[in-house]
Design a protein around this motif. Structure first.
Motif, PDB file in Angstrom:
ATOM      1  N   GLU A  23      52.394 -40.717  13.910  1.00  0.00           N
ATOM      2  CA  GLU A  23      51.575 -39.756  13.561  1.00  0.00           C
ATOM      3  C   GLU A  23      50.633 -40.556  12.490  1.00  0.00           C
ATOM      4  OE1 GLU A  23      54.782 -36.161  13.165  1.00  0.00           O
ATOM      5  OE2 GLU A  23      54.671 -37.418  11.434  1.00  0.00           O
ATOM      6  N   ARG A  24      49.548 -39.721  12.628  1.00  0.00           N
ATOM      7  CA  ARG A  24      48.522 -40.059  11.578  1.00  0.00           C
ATOM      8  C   ARG A  24      48.426 -39.243  10.352  1.00  0.00           C
ATOM      9  NH1 ARG A  24      43.557 -42.038  13.295  1.00  0.00           N
ATOM     10  NH2 ARG A  24      42.418 -40.220  12.204  1.00  0.00           N
ATOM     11  N   ALA A  82      36.564 -32.667  12.301  1.00  0.00           N
ATOM     12  CA  ALA A  82      37.220 -33.359  13.406  1.00  0.00           C
ATOM     13  C   ALA A  82      38.110 -34.421  12.812  1.00  0.00           C
ATOM     14  CB  ALA A  82      36.086 -34.211  13.826  1.00  0.00           C
ATOM     15  N   GLU A  83      37.948 -34.935  11.413  1.00  0.00           N
ATOM     16  CA  GLU A  83      39.078 -35.724  11.033  1.00  0.00           C
ATOM     17  C   GLU A  83      40.490 -35.023  10.682  1.00  0.00           C
ATOM     18  OE1 GLU A  83      39.103 -38.894   7.880  1.00  0.00           O
ATOM     19  OE2 GLU A  83      38.992 -37.207   6.960  1.00  0.00           O
ATOM     20  N   GLU A  85      41.438 -32.367  12.208  1.00  0.00           N
ATOM     21  CA  GLU A  85      41.925 -32.085  13.445  1.00  0.00           C
ATOM     22  C   GLU A  85      42.735 -32.933  14.297  1.00  0.00           C
ATOM     23  OE1 GLU A  85      38.725 -28.561  14.956  1.00  0.00           O
ATOM     24  OE2 GLU A  85      38.467 -30.683  15.344  1.00  0.00           O
ATOM     25  N   SER A  86      42.297 -34.411  13.746  1.00  0.00           N
ATOM     26  CA  SER A  86      42.875 -35.327  14.367  1.00  0.00           C
ATOM     27  C   SER A  86      44.349 -35.758  13.692  1.00  0.00           C
ATOM     28  CB  SER A  86      42.070 -36.625  14.383  1.00  0.00           C
ATOM     29  OG  SER A  86      41.925 -37.093  13.139  1.00  0.00           O
ATOM     30  N   LEU A  87      44.583 -35.091  12.734  1.00  0.00           N
ATOM     31  CA  LEU A  87      45.887 -35.666  11.836  1.00  0.00           C
ATOM     32  C   LEU A  87      47.088 -34.688  12.174  1.00  0.00           C
ATOM     33  CD1 LEU A  87      44.165 -35.500   8.340  1.00  0.00           C
ATOM     34  CD2 LEU A  87      44.457 -37.513   9.560  1.00  0.00           C
ATOM     35  N   ASP A  88      48.184 -35.362  11.959  1.00  0.00           N
ATOM     36  CA  ASP A  88      49.414 -34.904  12.176  1.00  0.00           C
ATOM     37  C   ASP A  88      50.091 -34.311  10.747  1.00  0.00           C
ATOM     38  OD1 ASP A  88      50.265 -35.324  15.067  1.00  0.00           O
ATOM     39  OD2 ASP A  88      49.676 -37.559  13.849  1.00  0.00           O
ATOM     40  N   GLU A 120      42.374 -25.703   8.884  1.00  0.00           N
ATOM     41  CA  GLU A 120      42.915 -26.499   9.980  1.00  0.00           C
ATOM     42  C   GLU A 120      44.092 -27.471   9.303  1.00  0.00           C
ATOM     43  OE1 GLU A 120      42.889 -27.182  13.159  1.00  0.00           O
ATOM     44  OE2 GLU A 120      41.506 -25.357  13.134  1.00  0.00           O
ATOM     45  N   ARG A 124      49.088 -27.965   9.893  1.00  0.00           N
ATOM     46  CA  ARG A 124      49.757 -29.088   9.649  1.00  0.00           C
ATOM     47  C   ARG A 124      50.640 -29.553   8.805  1.00  0.00           C
ATOM     48  NH1 ARG A 124      45.021 -28.585  12.389  1.00  0.00           N
ATOM     49  NH2 ARG A 124      44.564 -29.941  14.151  1.00  0.00           N
TER      50      ARG A 124
END
Length: 356
Positions: A23-24, A82-83, A85-88, A120, A124
């Motif tokens: 996971e990020r 975008a950052e 959206e890339s995370l968990d 966003e 998460r």
């Protein structure tokens, strides 16, 4: 007890965001929180997760809002969205510093710009916590050592098993929610306060430390057009880098029709003008953490004080079925510990800060 950033980090990683391999997880803080950031970074790596660390110098955000051309404040760069959206998941660390001189209207503008990022992030795993700083100790009227103890105790970091203690909090709050879920109307009475609102059909959430550390509250989203009456918020808050106190609001059919503050009235008025949803309530929360009994001018702790309620102007949490949308979410605290009451459909639920 002595505050231990390693124990704090382990609680954040294992319990709050329950990080898994691959996971990020974003870790965002100022450089004042380096001991905690380093401990969280190492704990995430030990569990196979990827830490994405974002550090700022203490006044960086204030400097940006104060100095940036309005074109920068008003436009969201695609990379920012975008950052997220890339995370968990994310862990954000508060490090209180002295009040800033940022213009409230510029803060409101940037808050509107970042609203898509906030939406966003909320989809998460996320947690908001605090690292004790010299200023936060000073603002609360404590020495740094005493404040560190205050912070550690509020998180149960001195317990052999802090996770088990938060499990006890969850169970206690579940009992409160069982009663609250049967109520249609909530009435709040106190000094300068007589406010009624409807929670019919809404969901009460059990805040057990997963999203806020420390925690200790149950909350819901009141029906958007239901609030009627007046409320006075007794405890001072810091919003957009400014202290605001003595807030009085009058609601009519869910909308703020009159507002004033003894201190920081310009901040309050600018916040109310953020957008259309800023004059409606997005949250009703009831503090349950009786281990936190003194105000520290930090909302993360103060809204959890047992015997208080907080009502947030602005955005609602979707899990409560609240529908109000706003770039604003400002929790304001009403102290009911001296003669205040919460009534559910006319029946006393809490009196003088104690559940009956």
């Amino acid at each position: 007890m002595i505050y231990d950033p390693v124990k704090h980090a382990e609680l954040l990683v294992d319990y709050c965001v329950y990080a898994k391999g691959g996971e990020r997880i974003l870790v965002a803080a100022s450089t004042l929180a380096l001991p905690l950031v380093a401990a969280v970074h190492d704990a995430l790596l030990a569990r196979g997760a990827m830490p994405i660390v974002r550090l700022e110098y203490p006044s960086q955000l204030d400097d940006f809002i104060r100095l940036a051309p309005k074109a920068l404040l008003a436009n969201l760069h695609p990379v920012q969205l975008a950052e997220v959206e890339s995370l968990d998941g994310s862990i954000r660390v508060l490090t209180p510093t002295p009040p800033s001189n940022v213009a409230p209207d510029r803060s409101a503008l940037y808050r509107r710009t970042l609203a898509p990022v906030a939406r966003e992030r909320a989809k998460r795993k996320w947690n908001l916590t605090l690292f004790p700083t010299a200023y936060s100790a000073q603002a609360s009227g404590m020495t740094l050592q005493a404040y560190e103890t205050f912070v550690a105790n509020a998180m149960f970091l001195g317990d052999a098993d802090p996770v088990a203690r938060w499990g006890e909090v969850r169970a206690m709050q579940a009992q409160l929610i069982e009663r609250l879920s049967r109520a249609d109307e909530v009435r709040i009475e106190g000094r300068g306060t007589d406010l009624t609102l409807s929670v019919k059909g809404r969901v009460w959430a059990n805040s057990d430390g997963k999203r806020n550390m420390p925690s200790g509250e149950v909350f819901t989203g009141p029906l958007e057009a239901s609030a009627n009456g007046v409320i006075r918020y007794d405890l001072a808050t810091v919003y957009a880098g400014r202290e605001v106190s003595g807030i009085e609001l009058e609601f009519r059919d869910g909308t703020v029709v009159r507002a004033r503050a003894d201190v920081g009235d310009d901040v309050l008025q600018a916040a109310l003008d953020t957008d259309e949803g800023a004059r409606r309530l997005g949250e009703l929360g009831i503090g349950t953490n009786f281990g936190i009994q003194r105000a520290s001018k930090n909302i993360l702790f103060d809204e959890k004080i047992g015997g208080t309620v907080h009502l947030a102007l602005g955005n609602a949490y979707p899990e409560t079925l609240g529908t109000n949308v706003s770039a604003l979410h400002w929790d304001m605290i009403c102290d009911l510990r001296e003669g205040g009451r919460i009534l559910l459909d006319g029946e006393v639920f809490q009196e003088s800060g104690r559940f009956v």
